[in-house]
Motif scaffolding. Sequence first.
Motif, PDB file in Angstrom:
ATOM      1  N   ILE A 163     -10.927 -12.375 -19.767  1.00  0.00           N
ATOM      2  CA  ILE A 163     -11.925 -13.000 -18.871  1.00  0.00           C
ATOM      3  C   ILE A 163     -11.323 -13.331 -17.509  1.00  0.00           C
ATOM      4  O   ILE A 163     -11.817 -14.208 -16.797  1.00  0.00           O
ATOM      5  CB  ILE A 163     -12.542 -14.277 -19.507  1.00  0.00           C
ATOM      6  CG1 ILE A 163     -11.452 -15.293 -19.893  1.00  0.00           C
ATOM      7  CG2 ILE A 163     -13.400 -13.910 -20.711  1.00  0.00           C
ATOM      8  CD1 ILE A 163     -11.987 -16.671 -20.245  1.00  0.00           C
ATOM      9  N   ARG A 164     -10.236 -12.634 -17.154  1.00  0.00           N
ATOM     10  CA  ARG A 164      -9.605 -12.952 -15.873  1.00  0.00           C
ATOM     11  C   ARG A 164     -10.304 -12.186 -14.736  1.00  0.00           C
ATOM     12  O   ARG A 164     -11.384 -11.609 -14.931  1.00  0.00           O
ATOM     13  CB  ARG A 164      -8.115 -12.657 -15.918  1.00  0.00           C
ATOM     14  CG  ARG A 164      -7.742 -11.195 -15.983  1.00  0.00           C
ATOM     15  CD  ARG A 164      -6.228 -11.057 -16.127  1.00  0.00           C
ATOM     16  NE  ARG A 164      -5.770  -9.719 -15.876  1.00  0.00           N
ATOM     17  CZ  ARG A 164      -5.769  -8.735 -16.767  1.00  0.00           C
ATOM     18  NH1 ARG A 164      -6.224  -8.936 -17.981  1.00  0.00           N
ATOM     19  NH2 ARG A 164      -5.303  -7.538 -16.436  1.00  0.00           N
ATOM     20  N   LEU A 165      -9.668 -12.152 -13.582  1.00  0.00           N
ATOM     21  CA  LEU A 165     -10.194 -11.417 -12.432  1.00  0.00           C
ATOM     22  C   LEU A 165      -9.875  -9.938 -12.590  1.00  0.00           C
ATOM     23  O   LEU A 165      -8.704  -9.571 -12.655  1.00  0.00           O
ATOM     24  CB  LEU A 165      -9.546 -11.955 -11.148  1.00  0.00           C
ATOM     25  CG  LEU A 165     -10.015 -11.305  -9.860  1.00  0.00           C
ATOM     26  CD1 LEU A 165     -11.370 -11.837  -9.439  1.00  0.00           C
ATOM     27  CD2 LEU A 165      -9.011 -11.509  -8.745  1.00  0.00           C
ATOM     28  N   PHE A 166     -10.892  -9.115 -12.682  1.00  0.00           N
ATOM     29  CA  PHE A 166     -10.678  -7.674 -12.820  1.00  0.00           C
ATOM     30  C   PHE A 166     -11.062  -6.942 -11.539  1.00  0.00           C
ATOM     31  O   PHE A 166     -10.214  -6.423 -10.830  1.00  0.00           O
ATOM     32  CB  PHE A 166     -11.475  -7.126 -14.012  1.00  0.00           C
ATOM     33  CG  PHE A 166     -10.916  -7.554 -15.339  1.00  0.00           C
ATOM     34  CD1 PHE A 166      -9.731  -7.004 -15.817  1.00  0.00           C
ATOM     35  CD2 PHE A 166     -11.553  -8.510 -16.099  1.00  0.00           C
ATOM     36  CE1 PHE A 166      -9.200  -7.394 -17.046  1.00  0.00           C
ATOM     37  CE2 PHE A 166     -11.033  -8.906 -17.328  1.00  0.00           C
ATOM     38  CZ  PHE A 166      -9.856  -8.348 -17.794  1.00  0.00           C
ATOM     39  N   GLU A 167     -12.375  -6.929 -11.236  1.00  0.00           N
ATOM     40  CA  GLU A 167     -12.857  -6.160 -10.085  1.00  0.00           C
ATOM     41  C   GLU A 167     -12.275  -6.740  -8.792  1.00  0.00           C
ATOM     42  O   GLU A 167     -12.380  -7.939  -8.531  1.00  0.00           O
ATOM     43  CB  GLU A 167     -14.391  -6.228 -10.050  1.00  0.00           C
ATOM     44  CG  GLU A 167     -15.015  -5.266  -9.083  1.00  0.00           C
ATOM     45  CD  GLU A 167     -16.535  -5.431  -9.064  1.00  0.00           C
ATOM     46  OE1 GLU A 167     -17.120  -5.736 -10.118  1.00  0.00           O
ATOM     47  OE2 GLU A 167     -17.100  -5.274  -7.976  1.00  0.00           O
ATOM     48  N   GLY A 168     -11.658  -5.899  -8.021  1.00  0.00           N
ATOM     49  CA  GLY A 168     -11.062  -6.333  -6.757  1.00  0.00           C
ATOM     50  C   GLY A 168      -9.601  -6.731  -6.888  1.00  0.00           C
ATOM     51  O   GLY A 168      -8.932  -6.972  -5.880  1.00  0.00           O
ATOM     52  N   ALA A 169      -9.074  -6.774  -8.129  1.00  0.00           N
ATOM     53  CA  ALA A 169      -7.694  -7.251  -8.319  1.00  0.00           C
ATOM     54  C   ALA A 169      -6.679  -6.298  -7.674  1.00  0.00           C
ATOM     55  O   ALA A 169      -5.689  -6.734  -7.085  1.00  0.00           O
ATOM     56  CB  ALA A 169      -7.406  -7.427  -9.805  1.00  0.00           C
TER      57      ALA A 169
END
Length: 256
Positions: A163-169
């Motif tokens: 559930i972390r930051l995926f898109e744009g990472a």
Amino acid sequence: MLIAHLSDLHVCARAPLSATNVHTEQAVESLMRLLPQPDVVVVTGDVGEGSPDDYALLARYLCPLPMPVYMVPGNHDDREAMRSALFGLRYMPASGPLNFVVETRPVRLIGLDSLIPGKVEGALDDETLDFLDNALAADTSVPTVILVHHTPFQCGIEEKDSIRLFEGAERLSGILSRHRQVERVLSGHHHRSLLGQFGNAICQIAPPVRYQEACSFEAGRPTHEAEMPGFLLHRWIDGAGLATQHCPLNIGMLTR
Ligand SMILES: [Fe+2]
Ligand SMILES: [Fe+2]
């Protein structure tokens, strides 16, 4: 400069006596007792549960604090409810993602909006990443802290990493490698105090004000046992950088 870092308050107007609300009041009392007083308070998301009443209640809880409070939204927040309730705080933009720059010194603050409505995981869209890139390029000499609810780093806890930051990472990693004045990326969301690395950046997650989840690396094992909630204090030391203390909330008895 002393930065108090709170996260995951989950203030809920529908449940006035819930632990989330009681702990928020106690966190504010703890900040008021600190000597010296923090110069700023930052809150890295999940500040309410999405109702306009939550943000009105939050504003009342924060009212005694004499220092400025800057907050980014989390997945439990409603962007427009938060904007309209907190727009009087002026740093909130009138439209679009809730991104902002605060020209504090000696450390500059950049807040990023990673909220995807209806999703638990986070994203930084191109508008937000352009905002970050431009803000960092506008002043490369001032040490900078980035506030974003969802962290991009992997912590090794399967449930949290999903559930972390995926898109744009990936683009974020490139921006952070070009702008080395970023001292720390501050987040929340995982409901545990964690420190990690993402590319060149040190990423830190504050413990929640709500309650801290017990440590578990096993997928499927419940992690909802309550541990002491708390907050972080980041002190800027000239010539040395940011030093961080974990401050448990002195609550007499945990409630859920
Ligand atoms: Fe949360
Ligand atoms: Fe969250």
